[in-house]
Write an enzyme that holds these catalytic residues in place. Structure first.
Site, PDB file in Angstrom:
ATOM      1  N   ASP A 244     -18.837  35.421  10.741  1.00  0.00           N
ATOM      2  CA  ASP A 244     -19.445  34.118  10.355  1.00  0.00           C
ATOM      3  C   ASP A 244     -20.696  34.547   9.413  1.00  0.00           C
ATOM      4  OD1 ASP A 244     -17.331  33.351  11.976  1.00  0.00           O
ATOM      5  OD2 ASP A 244     -18.966  32.677  13.588  1.00  0.00           O
TER       6      ASP A 244
ATOM      7  N   HIS B 234     -10.254  37.190  15.123  1.00  0.00           N
ATOM      8  CA  HIS B 234     -10.510  37.945  16.511  1.00  0.00           C
ATOM      9  C   HIS B 234     -10.379  39.581  16.092  1.00  0.00           C
ATOM     10  CE1 HIS B 234     -11.521  35.023  19.433  1.00  0.00           C
ATOM     11  NE2 HIS B 234     -10.515  33.960  18.770  1.00  0.00           N
TER      12      HIS B 234
HETATM   13  C1  GLA Z   1     -15.941  33.152  15.895  1.00  0.00           C
HETATM   14  C2  GLA Z   1     -16.813  34.386  15.943  1.00  0.00           C
HETATM   15  C3  GLA Z   1     -16.665  35.366  14.953  1.00  0.00           C
HETATM   16  C4  GLA Z   1     -15.132  35.526  15.022  1.00  0.00           C
HETATM   17  C5  GLA Z   1     -14.324  34.510  15.154  1.00  0.00           C
HETATM   18  C6  GLA Z   1     -12.937  34.866  15.563  1.00  0.00           C
HETATM   19  O1  GLA Z   1     -16.261  32.484  14.763  1.00  0.00           O
HETATM   20  O2  GLA Z   1     -18.320  33.783  16.056  1.00  0.00           O
HETATM   21  O3  GLA Z   1     -17.361  36.580  15.233  1.00  0.00           O
HETATM   22  O4  GLA Z   1     -14.962  36.457  16.311  1.00  0.00           O
HETATM   23  O5  GLA Z   1     -14.706  33.482  16.233  1.00  0.00           O
HETATM   24  O6  GLA Z   1     -12.238  35.478  14.297  1.00  0.00           O
END
Ligand code: GLA
Length: 378
Positions: free
Chosen positions: A173, A34
């Site tokens: 990601d 986050h």
């Molecule tokens: C998900 C979102 C990412 C990131 C994570 C928390 O995986 O796709 O962009 O915010 O949560 O770190």
């Protein structure tokens, strides 16, 4: 089975078809959750759970995709005109969104037959959808003879996820799926988009699915992101990346982000020094901050983290968005399965859930691959 077997994909095409193959990995995030949408720092590692796409051109302006794990065949117009919400089966909405993003960016999308297999567990916080987006976009770009440069690919993949799901996810990601490196974690600066591979010490990476499907992730994720943006505005900073601990002392949501950014940098420093006690402490502090301040954990994830550490893990924390899904733990080399075996019995008894553990190996980010001489790679 970490990497999908190409044979069942090949069997879906006519014998002798000239295929091109594209893979993209899932990821664990070792620390820094986050933080991405606050222009902060993350430390993902790409793991040997991957999406594999076999692709062949077709000449009728349709993109047709079949999944070996998910039901049905999705078919969308290559000109980007298919509305993601209208596609059946539902997973095909992401295919429509990918094609829509590419065409919106002025890219010609060729007609294509795609067969997709994945070993990334779906909906568990290991970025199965980013791996799908990156592998499919790489395939379509390559078939068009017009592959997207890496950062464009990251943003187009992220935008396709927004288009398909409405969830305002960050770049973590997709950056990991594209830029990850075997035997390394990837220090990611989400403001500059600079990346630095960080050598991993010889530790096992243990990934444990809590057995709890991610619940609330979609609505709560957007709510947390909005709270962060409101906090940044209140403080008069461009993003929470720029706030100090003093400024956020009374705001738990913002405090998580500021403290987590600091922990990522300390964690990298501890990796360099092979300082295992510090690595463990930082993972636990990160988990506590996600649980107490950011409120994205669950009692089951808290229990699992505690049990893994009680049974010998160097450190453990939830990984990804939270609200269920996976925990990542680091253990001494060769210890991961023993730690899991000892921790999961009491976890099962106390949570009444069925967890699932595996030891992850780090792999390189997305690439085109060949399996035999009949395959065409550019
Ligand atoms: C998900 C979102 C990412 C990131 C994570 C928390 O995986 O796709 O962009 O915010 O949560 O770190």
């Amino acid at each position: 089975m970490p990497t999908p077997d190409p044979d069942p994909l090949r069997a879906r095409f006519p014998a002798g078809a000239a295929l091109r193959w594209f893979r993209a990995p899932g990821r664990v995030n070792l620390i820094g959750d986050h933080t991405d949408y606050n222009e902060g720092f993350c430390l993902p590692a790409t793991i040997d759970r991957e999406v594999l796409v076999a692709a062949a051109p077709r000449d009728d302006g349709r993109v047709r995709a079949e999944s070996l794990e998910l039901d049905g065949v999705a078919e969308v117009a290559a000109d980007g005109s298919t509305d993601p919400a209208a596609v059946e089966p539902r997973w095909g909405g992401l295919l429509a969104a990918i094609v829509g993003e590419l065409t919106a960016r002025g890219r010609a999308v060729p007609g294509a037959d795609l067969v997709v297999a994945s070993t990334v567990p779906v909906g568990s916080g290991l970025s199965s959808s980013a791996a799908f987006e990156v592998a499919v976009m790489s395939a379509l770009g390559a078939l068009a003879g017009d592959p997207l440069p890496p950062h464009d690919l990251v943003f187009a993949a992220q935008a396709s996820e927004h288009r398909a799901t409405g969830v305002p996810s960050g770049v973590l990601d997709q950056m990991a799926a594209v830029h990850g490196r075997a035997r390394h974690a990837l220090l990611l600066d989400c403001r500059t988009l600079r990346t630095a591979p960080v050598d991993l010490p010889p530790l096992d990476i243990l990934v444990v699915h809590s057995g709890l499907p991610r619940v609330l992730a979609f609505s709560e994720y957007g709510a947390r992101r909005a709270a962060c943006e409101a906090a940044a505005q209140r403080l008069g900073v461009a993003a929470l990346r720029d706030a100090t601990m003093e400024q956020v002392a009374d705001d738990p949501i913002a405090r998580h982000v500021v403290s987590e950014n600091r922990r990522v940098i300390e964690f990298v420093d501890a990796l360099w020094r092979d300082d295992l006690p510090t690595l463990g402490r930082l993972m636990l502090e990160s988990h506590a901050s996600l649980s107490d301040d950011y409120r994205v954990s669950t009692p089951e994830l808290d229990l699992l983290v505690g049990l893994l550490v009680d049974h010998g893990a160097v450190g453990a924390r939830l990984t990804g968005a939270g609200f269920g899904g996976c925990v990542v733990a680091l253990t001494a080399p060769g210890d991961a399965l023993g730690v899991a075996a000892n921790a999961l019995g009491p976890y099962r008894a106390r949570s009444e859930l069925v967890p699932n553990a595996f030891v992850a190996t780090t792999v390189d980010g997305a690439s085109e691959v060949t399996f035999d001489r009949g395959d065409r790679a550019s």
